[in-house]
Design a protein around this motif. Structure first.
Motif, PDB file in Angstrom:
ATOM      1  N   LEU A  69     -21.747  55.838  13.077  1.00 46.71           N
ATOM      2  CA  LEU A  69     -22.041  54.403  13.105  1.00 46.71           C
ATOM      3  C   LEU A  69     -20.988  53.611  12.341  1.00 46.71           C
ATOM      4  CD1 LEU A  69     -25.912  54.420  12.599  1.00 46.71           C
ATOM      5  CD2 LEU A  69     -24.669  53.720  14.656  1.00 46.71           C
ATOM      6  N   ALA A  70     -20.543  54.138  11.211  1.00 45.58           N
ATOM      7  CA  ALA A  70     -19.510  53.464  10.428  1.00 45.58           C
ATOM      8  C   ALA A  70     -18.210  53.357  11.219  1.00 45.58           C
ATOM      9  CB  ALA A  70     -19.270  54.191   9.115  1.00 45.58           C
ATOM     10  N   ILE A  71     -17.878  54.409  11.943  1.00 50.11           N
ATOM     11  CA  ILE A  71     -16.673  54.381  12.786  1.00 50.11           C
ATOM     12  C   ILE A  71     -16.824  53.323  13.871  1.00 50.11           C
ATOM     13  CG2 ILE A  71     -15.363  55.691  14.501  1.00 50.11           C
ATOM     14  CD1 ILE A  71     -15.849  58.189  12.753  1.00 50.11           C
ATOM     15  N   ALA A  72     -18.012  53.262  14.489  1.00 45.32           N
ATOM     16  CA  ALA A  72     -18.251  52.271  15.543  1.00 45.32           C
ATOM     17  C   ALA A  72     -18.175  50.854  14.978  1.00 45.32           C
ATOM     18  CB  ALA A  72     -19.609  52.515  16.195  1.00 45.32           C
ATOM     19  N   VAL A  73     -18.761  50.630  13.800  1.00 50.60           N
ATOM     20  CA  VAL A  73     -18.697  49.300  13.180  1.00 50.60           C
ATOM     21  C   VAL A  73     -17.253  48.925  12.878  1.00 50.60           C
ATOM     22  CG1 VAL A  73     -19.282  48.001  11.084  1.00 50.60           C
ATOM     23  CG2 VAL A  73     -21.041  49.313  12.261  1.00 50.60           C
ATOM     24  N   ASP A  74     -16.485  49.848  12.326  1.00 56.20           N
ATOM     25  CA  ASP A  74     -15.069  49.589  12.047  1.00 56.20           C
ATOM     26  C   ASP A  74     -14.318  49.237  13.326  1.00 56.20           C
ATOM     27  OD1 ASP A  74     -15.358  49.987   9.349  1.00 56.20           O
ATOM     28  OD2 ASP A  74     -14.570  52.044   9.365  1.00 56.20           O
ATOM     29  N   HIS A  75     -14.592  49.976  14.380  1.00 55.20           N
ATOM     30  CA  HIS A  75     -13.928  49.725  15.664  1.00 55.20           C
ATOM     31  C   HIS A  75     -14.268  48.325  16.171  1.00 55.20           C
ATOM     32  CE1 HIS A  75     -12.353  50.359  19.674  1.00 55.20           C
ATOM     33  NE2 HIS A  75     -13.546  49.990  20.158  1.00 55.20           N
ATOM     34  N   HIS A  76     -15.546  47.954  16.130  1.00 58.71           N
ATOM     35  CA  HIS A  76     -15.956  46.640  16.623  1.00 58.71           C
ATOM     36  C   HIS A  76     -15.435  45.519  15.723  1.00 58.71           C
ATOM     37  CE1 HIS A  76     -18.327  48.001  19.963  1.00 58.71           C
ATOM     38  NE2 HIS A  76     -19.043  48.826  19.190  1.00 58.71           N
ATOM     39  N   THR A  77     -15.407  45.753  14.420  1.00 58.40           N
ATOM     40  CA  THR A  77     -14.863  44.749  13.504  1.00 58.40           C
ATOM     41  C   THR A  77     -13.386  44.526  13.776  1.00 58.40           C
ATOM     42  OG1 THR A  77     -16.456  45.383  11.810  1.00 58.40           O
ATOM     43  CG2 THR A  77     -14.534  44.168  11.068  1.00 58.40           C
ATOM     44  N   SER A  78     -12.675  45.609  13.966  1.00 61.48           N
ATOM     45  CA  SER A  78     -11.249  45.513  14.273  1.00 61.48           C
ATOM     46  C   SER A  78     -11.038  44.768  15.594  1.00 61.48           C
ATOM     47  CB  SER A  78     -10.648  46.910  14.340  1.00 61.48           C
ATOM     48  OG  SER A  78      -9.328  46.866  14.772  1.00 61.48           O
ATOM     49  N   ARG A  79     -11.849  45.089  16.572  1.00 65.03           N
ATOM     50  CA  ARG A  79     -11.732  44.430  17.883  1.00 65.03           C
ATOM     51  C   ARG A  79     -12.049  42.942  17.765  1.00 65.03           C
ATOM     52  NH1 ARG A  79     -15.089  45.656  23.298  1.00 65.03           N
ATOM     53  NH2 ARG A  79     -13.722  44.538  24.710  1.00 65.03           N
ATOM     54  N   LEU A  80     -13.091  42.617  17.009  1.00 71.61           N
ATOM     55  CA  LEU A  80     -13.464  41.221  16.809  1.00 71.61           C
ATOM     56  C   LEU A  80     -12.346  40.463  16.093  1.00 71.61           C
ATOM     57  CD1 LEU A  80     -15.611  39.027  17.091  1.00 71.61           C
ATOM     58  CD2 LEU A  80     -16.596  39.831  14.954  1.00 71.61           C
ATOM     59  N   ASP A  81     -11.733  41.115  15.089  1.00 69.58           N
ATOM     60  CA  ASP A  81     -10.604  40.489  14.393  1.00 69.58           C
ATOM     61  C   ASP A  81      -9.458  40.195  15.353  1.00 69.58           C
ATOM     62  OD1 ASP A  81     -11.917  40.527  11.969  1.00 69.58           O
ATOM     63  OD2 ASP A  81     -10.918  42.363  11.237  1.00 69.58           O
ATOM     64  N   ARG A  82      -9.159  41.113  16.251  1.00 67.59           N
ATOM     65  CA  ARG A  82      -8.088  40.902  17.232  1.00 67.59           C
ATOM     66  C   ARG A  82      -8.430  39.755  18.181  1.00 67.59           C
ATOM     67  NH1 ARG A  82      -8.176  46.610  17.698  1.00 67.59           N
ATOM     68  NH2 ARG A  82      -9.075  46.405  19.785  1.00 67.59           N
ATOM     69  N   ILE A  83      -9.711  39.675  18.600  1.00 62.79           N
ATOM     70  CA  ILE A  83     -10.137  38.597  19.499  1.00 62.79           C
ATOM     71  C   ILE A  83     -10.011  37.244  18.784  1.00 62.79           C
ATOM     72  CG2 ILE A  83     -12.134  37.594  20.674  1.00 62.79           C
ATOM     73  CD1 ILE A  83     -13.028  40.485  21.298  1.00 62.79           C
ATOM     74  N   GLU A  84     -10.457  37.198  17.503  1.00 61.74           N
ATOM     75  CA  GLU A  84     -10.356  35.960  16.741  1.00 61.74           C
ATOM     76  C   GLU A  84      -8.894  35.553  16.560  1.00 61.74           C
ATOM     77  OE1 GLU A  84     -12.466  36.809  13.103  1.00 61.74           O
ATOM     78  OE2 GLU A  84     -14.388  36.181  13.950  1.00 61.74           O
ATOM     79  N   GLN A  85      -8.048  36.547  16.313  1.00 63.02           N
ATOM     80  CA  GLN A  85      -6.619  36.278  16.162  1.00 63.02           C
ATOM     81  C   GLN A  85      -6.051  35.719  17.460  1.00 63.02           C
ATOM     82  OE1 GLN A  85      -4.433  39.805  15.160  1.00 63.02           O
ATOM     83  NE2 GLN A  85      -3.762  38.925  13.210  1.00 63.02           N
ATOM     84  N   HIS A  86      -6.452  36.310  18.557  1.00 60.20           N
ATOM     85  CA  HIS A  86      -5.963  35.891  19.872  1.00 60.20           C
ATOM     86  C   HIS A  86      -6.412  34.458  20.179  1.00 60.20           C
ATOM     87  CE1 HIS A  86      -4.618  36.218  23.987  1.00 60.20           C
ATOM     88  NE2 HIS A  86      -5.835  35.818  24.400  1.00 60.20           N
ATOM     89  N   LEU A  87      -7.623  34.115  19.776  1.00 60.44           N
ATOM     90  CA  LEU A  87      -8.156  32.778  20.038  1.00 60.44           C
ATOM     91  C   LEU A  87      -7.748  31.768  18.970  1.00 60.44           C
ATOM     92  CD1 LEU A  87     -11.778  33.673  21.209  1.00 60.44           C
ATOM     93  CD2 LEU A  87      -9.824  33.011  22.642  1.00 60.44           C
ATOM     94  N   GLY A  88      -7.120  32.272  17.908  1.00 64.55           N
ATOM     95  CA  GLY A  88      -6.695  31.398  16.824  1.00 64.55           C
ATOM     96  C   GLY A  88      -7.828  31.012  15.896  1.00 64.55           C
ATOM     97  N   LEU A  89      -8.872  31.784  15.878  1.00 63.69           N
ATOM     98  CA  LEU A  89     -10.035  31.498  15.040  1.00 63.69           C
ATOM     99  C   LEU A  89      -9.966  32.189  13.679  1.00 63.69           C
ATOM    100  CD1 LEU A  89     -12.859  31.874  17.703  1.00 63.69           C
ATOM    101  CD2 LEU A  89     -11.795  29.753  16.896  1.00 63.69           C
ATOM    102  N   ASP A  90      -8.964  33.013  13.485  1.00 63.96           N
ATOM    103  CA  ASP A  90      -8.911  33.782  12.249  1.00 63.96           C
ATOM    104  C   ASP A  90      -8.650  32.926  11.028  1.00 63.96           C
ATOM    105  OD1 ASP A  90      -6.393  33.321  13.237  1.00 63.96           O
ATOM    106  OD2 ASP A  90      -5.524  35.119  12.341  1.00 63.96           O
ATOM    107  N   ASN A  91      -7.882  31.817  11.165  1.00 67.15           N
ATOM    108  CA  ASN A  91      -7.623  30.949  10.030  1.00 67.15           C
ATOM    109  C   ASN A  91      -8.812  30.054   9.709  1.00 67.15           C
ATOM    110  OD1 ASN A  91      -5.071  31.948   9.717  1.00 67.15           O
ATOM    111  ND2 ASN A  91      -4.131  30.436  11.090  1.00 67.15           N
TER     112      ASN A  91
END
Length: 94
Positions: A69-91
């Protein structure tokens, strides 16, 4: 008189022998009860060890599931971070 003294000694020896035999029987009965108790305790101990092994196995399985579960959460968090970065929502979040 020697004959009556001999009879008295003989009777006393017979009584002592009977008392000794009765005492031996009581001791043997107590030893038997103790042995049965020990066998029962050992059986109970073996059962507890088996249950402990089962609990250990379940704990290992839970640890593995938590790790997955921890691996899955890390994977989804990383993916969400990339999506936010792509959309410019990370800042905006920080």
């Amino acid at each position: 008189m020697t004959e009556s003294a001999d009879n008295l000694i003989l009777r006393m020896l017979q009584e002592m022998r009977a008392e000794s035999a009765a005492r031996d029987e009581r001791i043997e009965a107590q030893i038997g009860a103790l042995a049965e108790g020990q066998i029962s305790l050992r059986a109970g101990q073996a059962k507890l060890w088996d249950e402990l092994k089962e609990i250990r196995t379940e704990i290992k399985l839970l640890r593995n599931q938590i790790h997955e579960l921890a691996i899955a959460v890390d994977h989804h968090t990383s993916r969400l971070d990339r999506i936010e970065q792509h959309l410019g929502l990370d800042n905006a979040r920080h």
